[in-house]
Design a protein around this motif. Structure first.
Motif, PDB file in Angstrom:
ATOM      1  N   THR A 101       4.349  -3.677  -8.856  1.00 59.63           N
ATOM      2  CA  THR A 101       4.921  -3.420  -7.527  1.00 59.63           C
ATOM      3  C   THR A 101       6.383  -3.011  -7.626  1.00 59.63           C
ATOM      4  O   THR A 101       7.040  -2.779  -6.614  1.00 59.63           O
ATOM      5  N   LEU A 140       8.838  -9.065  -1.039  1.00 54.61           N
ATOM      6  CA  LEU A 140       7.663  -9.903  -0.825  1.00 54.61           C
ATOM      7  C   LEU A 140       8.042 -11.103   0.029  1.00 54.61           C
ATOM      8  O   LEU A 140       9.096 -11.717  -0.159  1.00 54.61           O
ATOM      9  N   THR A 189       6.501 -14.526   0.511  1.00 52.48           N
ATOM     10  CA  THR A 189       5.439 -15.380  -0.011  1.00 52.48           C
ATOM     11  C   THR A 189       5.297 -16.710   0.728  1.00 52.48           C
ATOM     12  O   THR A 189       4.388 -17.481   0.422  1.00 52.48           O
ATOM     13  N   CYS A 193      -3.933 -15.459  -0.270  1.00 56.27           N
ATOM     14  CA  CYS A 193      -4.133 -16.081  -1.579  1.00 56.27           C
ATOM     15  C   CYS A 193      -5.396 -16.933  -1.583  1.00 56.27           C
ATOM     16  O   CYS A 193      -6.170 -16.914  -2.547  1.00 56.27           O
ATOM     17  N   GLN A 224       1.418  -4.607  -1.659  1.00 59.62           N
ATOM     18  CA  GLN A 224       1.983  -5.452  -2.703  1.00 59.62           C
ATOM     19  C   GLN A 224       1.677  -6.932  -2.504  1.00 59.62           C
ATOM     20  O   GLN A 224       1.578  -7.689  -3.474  1.00 59.62           O
ATOM     21  N   HIS A 225       1.503  -7.363  -1.242  1.00 62.54           N
ATOM     22  CA  HIS A 225       1.132  -8.764  -1.014  1.00 62.54           C
ATOM     23  C   HIS A 225      -0.294  -9.027  -1.489  1.00 62.54           C
ATOM     24  O   HIS A 225      -0.588 -10.088  -2.070  1.00 62.54           O
ATOM     25  N   LYS A 233      -0.205  -9.298  -5.233  1.00 64.98           N
ATOM     26  CA  LYS A 233       0.292 -10.603  -5.670  1.00 64.98           C
ATOM     27  C   LYS A 233      -0.793 -11.671  -5.539  1.00 64.98           C
ATOM     28  O   LYS A 233      -0.954 -12.529  -6.426  1.00 64.98           O
ATOM     29  N   GLU A 239      -3.218 -11.221  -8.300  1.00 67.82           N
ATOM     30  CA  GLU A 239      -2.617 -11.696  -9.545  1.00 67.82           C
ATOM     31  C   GLU A 239      -2.728 -13.213  -9.665  1.00 67.82           C
ATOM     32  O   GLU A 239      -3.090 -13.744 -10.741  1.00 67.82           O
ATOM     33  N   GLU A 240      -2.438 -13.931  -8.595  1.00 67.95           N
ATOM     34  CA  GLU A 240      -2.498 -15.391  -8.631  1.00 67.95           C
ATOM     35  C   GLU A 240      -3.938 -15.873  -8.781  1.00 67.95           C
ATOM     36  O   GLU A 240      -4.205 -16.852  -9.497  1.00 67.95           O
TER      37      GLU A 240
END
Length: 426
Positions: free
Chosen positions: A72, A90, A92, A101, A130-131, A134, A137-138
């Motif tokens: 990102t 971001l 978060t 998430c 991009q959120h 993320k 990714e998590e």
């Protein structure tokens, strides 16, 4: 469109634009297919955005490939401003991201992620989503590896990249400040470098992507400062008391706001204008001293109301200060008094936030909280009068000066309205 199969190592193109020069893209697309192994690798469809002529494919990429080779950390202008980011920051700690998430952990297949493929390290540049990236990714760290929908562009030029950035971010609640930053980045580095040279931005710092008192300067604030400096410089200091001296705000969220475009055309030398640069440096000093006045060296914390220490972030105040600086650019004595405001009142904040808050006129509404809380034309005009008065003797801001500035502004506007009515009568 042609239903023609074009085979290459590890992938097939099933459908492509008939007027597409395949040789221009075959290498990048083959490399992309081999690295990311999309579900559609044997049935890839290449499309063209008919408005911008940008080439893209839509496919599903496994999370492990997406995370390993995606990023990102994306620049809008990779050649001239590669160190400045295109994406917004971001967030978060928002409930929506937390839900995102949670969904990713449960195997949600996300879609509408927008990216550009550029050969090299981490070749997939995430432009939109991009959120979601993320969250993916998590979830991958917890062992959840599923495929996600990605729209992948190839070989974008700067104009196409800007267009993709804008349409990607308008799918979410994006601030006008971010759009301004994107537009200004693609226009060139001059505004940002000017702000950094003046001290309005720190070295290497970019404009803020959202409003906030403690955030860096925004593109709108910087443009507004410059525009009002030149608006003020177009008025003779001997005429100040007889003409309309209401500062203006530059529109936000547009590629080329009218006022900003006019100033750049009328003053092509503005980036090398030493008097403008000196004004920017003086205002940067005022902002710093206002902030420092509320810093407690013992506790190493700021005290007082945030609005007071960040008073110089008020857009009406900024515009009024710049307008007067422009009008006084050739009056060295009064300009020096104007610039020295940051040093006035050693025991109090230079802008005397409490005194500004006490200023009001009989015509103000009941919910008016004093000078420096709004940004409308009346507020901007009052600040111009206040800074003009302060520059007469350079004694700083006082309650009598605030009251007189407000009364002067109201009287001037009434006089101008009367002149306009008289002109209509003939």
């Amino acid at each position: 469109m042609d239903d023609t199969d074009l085979e290459a190592t590890g992938f097939k193109v099933a459908v492509f634009e008939p007027d597409l020069d395949w040789e221009d893209y075959s290498g990048d697309i083959e490399e992309f297919a081999n690295i990311f192994e999309p579900l559609e690798r044997y049935n890839l469809t290449i499309l063209r955005d008919r408005r911008t002529q940008a080439i893209f494919i839509e496919c599903h990429i496994p999370a492990d490939k997406l995370v390993e080779h995606g990023t990102t950390d994306v620049a809008l202008d990779t050649e001239n401003s590669s160190e400045y980011r295109a994406n917004r920051d971001l967030v978060t700690d928002h409930a929506s991201f937390e839900q995102m998430c949670s969904d990713a952990y449960e195997g949600r297949r996300f879609s509408n992620i927008v990216a550009e493929y550029t050969p090299g390290e981490r070749p997939l540049k995430i432009i939109g989503g991009q959120h979601r990236f993320k969250a993916i990714e998590e979830a991958l760290e917890a062992g959840v590896n599923t495929q996600h929908g990605v729209k992948v562009y190839f070989q974008l030029d700067n104009e196409q990249r800007l267009d993709v950035q804008v349409i990607s971010n308008t799918n979410i609640s994006v601030s006008k400040e971010l759009l301004d930053r994107m537009f200004e980045t693609i226009a060139g580095a001059e505004l940002r470098e000017w702000a950094q040279d003046c001290g309005l931005l720190e070295e290497g710092q970019d404009f803020a992507d959202k409003p906030g008192r403690s955030n860096p300067l925004t593109v709108k604030e910087c443009r507004t400062f410059i525009v009002n400096y030149f608006l003020g410089s177009s008025i003779k200091d001997t005429d100040f008391e007889h003409v309309d001296t209401t500062p203006q705000l530059v529109e936000s969220g547009k590629r080329e706001p009218k006022l900003w475009g006019q100033v750049k055309r009328q003053h092509p030398e503005l980036w090398s204008d030493e008097k403008l640069r000196a004004a920017g440096a003086a205002f940067a000093k005022l902002r710093t001293n206002q902030l420092n006045a509320f810093y407690d060296a013992k506790t190493k914390k700021y005290k007082g109301a945030p609005d007071a220490r960040h008073k110089a972030k008020n857009l009406a105040l900024l515009a009024g200060w710049a307008f007067v600086a422009g009008c006084l650019k050739d009056n060295n004595t009064r300009l020096a008094r104007h610039f020295s405001l940051s040093e006035a009142g050693k025991s109090k904040d230079p802008l005397r936030a409490e005194i500004l808050a006490s200023g009001r006129h009989a015509t103000d509404p009941a919910n008016y909280r004093g000078l420096g809380m709004r940004t409308d034309a009346k507020e901007r005009g009052r600040f111009a009068e206040l800074f003009w008065l302060q520059a007469e003797k350079g004694q700083g801001i006082s309650k009598p000066a605030v009251d007189l500035a407000i009364q002067t502004y109201e009287a001037k506007q009434a006089s101008l309205r009367a002149k306009a009515m008289r002109a209509k009568l003939g």
